[in-house]
Design a protein around this motif. Sequence first.
Motif, PDB file in Angstrom:
ATOM      1  N   SER A  79       0.789  -1.223   0.000  1.00 27.67           N
ATOM      2  CA  SER A  79       0.000   0.000   0.000  1.00 27.67           C
ATOM      3  C   SER A  79       0.823   1.276   0.000  1.00 27.67           C
ATOM      4  CB  SER A  79      -0.978  -0.001   1.174  1.00 27.67           C
ATOM      5  OG  SER A  79      -2.002  -0.939   0.941  1.00 27.67           O
ATOM      6  N   GLY A  80       2.138   1.156   0.106  1.00 26.98           N
ATOM      7  CA  GLY A  80       2.950   2.338  -0.138  1.00 26.98           C
ATOM      8  C   GLY A  80       2.729   2.883  -1.541  1.00 26.98           C
ATOM      9  N   ILE A  81       2.418   2.001  -2.491  1.00 28.99           N
ATOM     10  CA  ILE A  81       2.239   2.436  -3.878  1.00 28.99           C
ATOM     11  C   ILE A  81       0.990   3.302  -4.029  1.00 28.99           C
ATOM     12  CG2 ILE A  81       1.848   1.635  -6.241  1.00 28.99           C
ATOM     13  CD1 ILE A  81       3.754  -0.665  -5.657  1.00 28.99           C
ATOM     14  N   PRO A  82      -0.203   2.850  -3.634  1.00 24.35           N
ATOM     15  CA  PRO A  82      -1.347   3.761  -3.720  1.00 24.35           C
ATOM     16  C   PRO A  82      -1.278   4.920  -2.726  1.00 24.35           C
ATOM     17  CG  PRO A  82      -2.014   1.666  -2.732  1.00 24.35           C
ATOM     18  CD  PRO A  82      -0.637   1.480  -3.266  1.00 24.35           C
ATOM     19  N   ALA A  83      -0.705   4.701  -1.543  1.00 25.69           N
ATOM     20  CA  ALA A  83      -0.626   5.780  -0.553  1.00 25.69           C
ATOM     21  C   ALA A  83       0.239   6.932  -1.061  1.00 25.69           C
ATOM     22  CB  ALA A  83      -0.095   5.252   0.772  1.00 25.69           C
ATOM     23  N   GLY A  84       1.360   6.612  -1.681  1.00 27.91           N
ATOM     24  CA  GLY A  84       2.231   7.654  -2.214  1.00 27.91           C
ATOM     25  C   GLY A  84       1.568   8.448  -3.319  1.00 27.91           C
ATOM     26  N   GLN A  85       0.810   7.762  -4.172  1.00 33.78           N
ATOM     27  CA  GLN A  85       0.091   8.466  -5.233  1.00 33.78           C
ATOM     28  C   GLN A  85      -1.021   9.340  -4.663  1.00 33.78           C
ATOM     29  OE1 GLN A  85      -0.618   5.791  -8.895  1.00 33.78           O
ATOM     30  NE2 GLN A  85      -0.053   4.397  -7.239  1.00 33.78           N
ATOM     31  N   ALA A  86      -1.730   8.818  -3.666  1.00 32.61           N
ATOM     32  CA  ALA A  86      -2.792   9.602  -3.033  1.00 32.61           C
ATOM     33  C   ALA A  86      -2.216  10.855  -2.386  1.00 32.61           C
ATOM     34  CB  ALA A  86      -3.520   8.753  -1.999  1.00 32.61           C
ATOM     35  N   VAL A 100       5.726   2.483   5.499  1.00 35.00           N
ATOM     36  CA  VAL A 100       6.055   1.534   6.562  1.00 35.00           C
ATOM     37  C   VAL A 100       6.564   0.248   5.921  1.00 35.00           C
ATOM     38  CG1 VAL A 100       5.207   0.303   8.593  1.00 35.00           C
ATOM     39  CG2 VAL A 100       4.259   2.556   8.015  1.00 35.00           C
ATOM     40  N   ASP A 101       7.902   0.148   5.811  1.00 36.94           N
ATOM     41  CA  ASP A 101       8.552  -1.015   5.212  1.00 36.94           C
ATOM     42  C   ASP A 101       7.858  -1.401   3.902  1.00 36.94           C
ATOM     43  OD1 ASP A 101      10.874  -2.576   5.839  1.00 36.94           O
ATOM     44  OD2 ASP A 101       9.606  -4.342   6.026  1.00 36.94           O
ATOM     45  N   SER A 102       7.632  -0.399   3.073  1.00 35.11           N
ATOM     46  CA  SER A 102       6.748  -0.590   1.924  1.00 35.11           C
ATOM     47  C   SER A 102       7.453  -0.412   0.592  1.00 35.11           C
ATOM     48  CB  SER A 102       5.586   0.402   2.006  1.00 35.11           C
ATOM     49  OG  SER A 102       6.026   1.706   1.690  1.00 35.11           O
ATOM     50  N   ILE A 177       7.406  12.064  -6.189  1.00 34.60           N
ATOM     51  CA  ILE A 177       7.298  11.791  -4.752  1.00 34.60           C
ATOM     52  C   ILE A 177       8.491  12.336  -3.978  1.00 34.60           C
ATOM     53  CG2 ILE A 177       5.794   9.795  -5.041  1.00 34.60           C
ATOM     54  CD1 ILE A 177       8.235   8.007  -4.572  1.00 34.60           C
ATOM     55  N   ALA A 178       9.599  12.620  -4.665  1.00 34.06           N
ATOM     56  CA  ALA A 178      10.755  13.202  -3.985  1.00 34.06           C
ATOM     57  C   ALA A 178      10.440  14.580  -3.428  1.00 34.06           C
ATOM     58  CB  ALA A 178      11.939  13.291  -4.939  1.00 34.06           C
ATOM     59  N   ASP A 179       9.408  15.246  -3.966  1.00 31.86           N
ATOM     60  CA  ASP A 179       9.062  16.592  -3.524  1.00 31.86           C
ATOM     61  C   ASP A 179       8.213  16.613  -2.261  1.00 31.86           C
ATOM     62  OD1 ASP A 179      10.336  17.385  -5.828  1.00 31.86           O
ATOM     63  OD2 ASP A 179       8.492  17.893  -6.926  1.00 31.86           O
ATOM     64  N   LEU A 180       7.698  15.445  -1.862  1.00 27.90           N
ATOM     65  CA  LEU A 180       6.774  15.387  -0.733  1.00 27.90           C
ATOM     66  C   LEU A 180       7.523  15.134   0.576  1.00 27.90           C
ATOM     67  CD1 LEU A 180       4.040  13.078  -2.326  1.00 27.90           C
ATOM     68  CD2 LEU A 180       4.108  15.582  -2.293  1.00 27.90           C
ATOM     69  N   PRO A 181       7.129  15.775   1.667  1.00 27.41           N
ATOM     70  CA  PRO A 181       7.745  15.460   2.972  1.00 27.41           C
ATOM     71  C   PRO A 181       7.444  14.006   3.338  1.00 27.41           C
ATOM     72  CG  PRO A 181       5.800  16.867   3.240  1.00 27.41           C
ATOM     73  CD  PRO A 181       6.069  16.787   1.779  1.00 27.41           C
ATOM     74  N   THR A 182       8.504  13.248   3.546  1.00 24.84           N
ATOM     75  CA  THR A 182       8.361  11.789   3.609  1.00 24.84           C
ATOM     76  C   THR A 182       9.257  11.188   4.665  1.00 24.84           C
ATOM     77  OG1 THR A 182       7.834  11.690   1.243  1.00 24.84           O
ATOM     78  CG2 THR A 182       8.619   9.652   2.277  1.00 24.84           C
ATOM     79  N   THR A 183       8.719  10.196   5.363  1.00 22.39           N
ATOM     80  CA  THR A 183       9.510   9.354   6.262  1.00 22.39           C
ATOM     81  C   THR A 183       9.393   7.915   5.790  1.00 22.39           C
ATOM     82  OG1 THR A 183       9.183  10.810   8.167  1.00 22.39           O
ATOM     83  CG2 THR A 183       9.808   8.524   8.628  1.00 22.39           C
ATOM     84  N   TYR A 184      10.519   7.245   5.657  1.00 26.33           N
ATOM     85  CA  TYR A 184      10.521   5.827   5.318  1.00 26.33           C
ATOM     86  C   TYR A 184      10.943   5.045   6.555  1.00 26.33           C
ATOM     87  CZ  TYR A 184      10.775   1.518   2.721  1.00 26.33           C
ATOM     88  OH  TYR A 184      10.527   0.243   2.279  1.00 26.33           O
ATOM     89  N   ILE A 185      10.082   4.114   6.986  1.00 27.36           N
ATOM     90  CA  ILE A 185      10.378   3.272   8.146  1.00 27.36           C
ATOM     91  C   ILE A 185      10.864   1.918   7.648  1.00 27.36           C
ATOM     92  CG2 ILE A 185       9.459   2.171  10.218  1.00 27.36           C
ATOM     93  CD1 ILE A 185       7.354   4.384  10.350  1.00 27.36           C
ATOM     94  N   LYS A 186      12.114   1.601   7.937  1.00 27.67           N
ATOM     95  CA  LYS A 186      12.690   0.319   7.510  1.00 27.67           C
ATOM     96  C   LYS A 186      12.682  -0.652   8.673  1.00 27.67           C
ATOM     97  CE  LYS A 186      14.467  -2.636   4.817  1.00 27.67           C
ATOM     98  NZ  LYS A 186      13.654  -3.660   5.521  1.00 27.67           N
ATOM     99  N   CYS A 187      11.997  -1.770   8.493  1.00 28.13           N
ATOM    100  CA  CYS A 187      11.958  -2.831   9.502  1.00 28.13           C
ATOM    101  C   CYS A 187      13.122  -3.783   9.247  1.00 28.13           C
ATOM    102  CB  CYS A 187      10.619  -3.558   9.448  1.00 28.13           C
ATOM    103  SG  CYS A 187       9.226  -2.494   9.877  1.00 28.13           S
TER     104      CYS A 187
END
Length: 234
Positions: A79-86, A100-102, A177-187
Motif C-alpha cells: 500500500s505504499g504504492i497507492p498511498a504515495g500516489q494519493a 512503513v517497510d513498503s 514523490i521526492a518533492d513530498l515530505p516523507t519518512t521511510y520506516i525500515k523494519c
Amino acid sequence: MTNFVLVPGAWLGGWAWDEVAALLRAEGHEVYPVTLSGVAERHGPDAAQVSQAQHVDDIVSVIETNDLYDVVVAGHSYSGIPAGQAAARIGDRLRRVVYVDSNIPTDGQSFIDGWSDEGRAWVEGQLAESGGLWPPLTAEDYADQDLSDDAIALIVARSTPHPGRAISEPAQLVRPIADLPTTYIKCLMDGAEPMPVVRKQLESPQWSLVELNTGHWPMFSRPAELTKILAGLA
C-alpha cells in the motif's frame, strides 16, 4: 492534533491498524484506517478486477469526504504504492507521507515490476490459478518476523485474497514523490537496507529514514514503537 490515514498492506483490512489507531487516539489524534476495495470486508465476487487506481481513489476519498487537513498518510507494504500516489494528489491537505517497510510508487511501474523474473513468474502463476486473486500468506510465511503465535493466527484468519489487477497495474504519479515530505520506516528483520529505489529517493532533502528493529508487520509486532514514530511526526 493530526489526522492519520493508515493503509494496510496486501490481504489486510483497516483492522490491521487497531492497536496503533487506539494508541494514536489516546494521544489526541484523529485516525482513519482504510480498508481498500476488494479486501477484507470489501472483498466480493468482483475483487479480482479492482485496480490499483481504485485503491488510490479509496485513500483520496477518505481524505476528501472527511475534509481532512494536516494529514499523515501511512502505507504499509504493497500500500505504499497507492498511498504515495494519493499523497501526491491531495495538495496542501498533506502533512507527511510515511512508508512503513513498503514499496513506493514509480511512474509507469507496478508492484510486481521490480520483482525478479522468478518472483514475477511465481506471482503470475498464483493469479492464474486463483482467478486473478493473490492468495494470502500461510502461517509459515510469517516466521522470524518478530510476531507472536497469536498475532500470526489473527493475521492468517482474517486475511483475504488480494486483487491481482491492483498489484500488476502501473502507478501514475501526478507529481514527483521526492518533492513530498516523507519518512521511510525500515523494519530491519525484513532486510537491513531499503530497496534501491527507496535509497535513491532518500537522497531528497524532503525524505528521512527511520529504522525499527522488528519484522515486516510492525503494527502487530511493535505497535507502541510504531505509534511513537508516527506521533513524533505529528
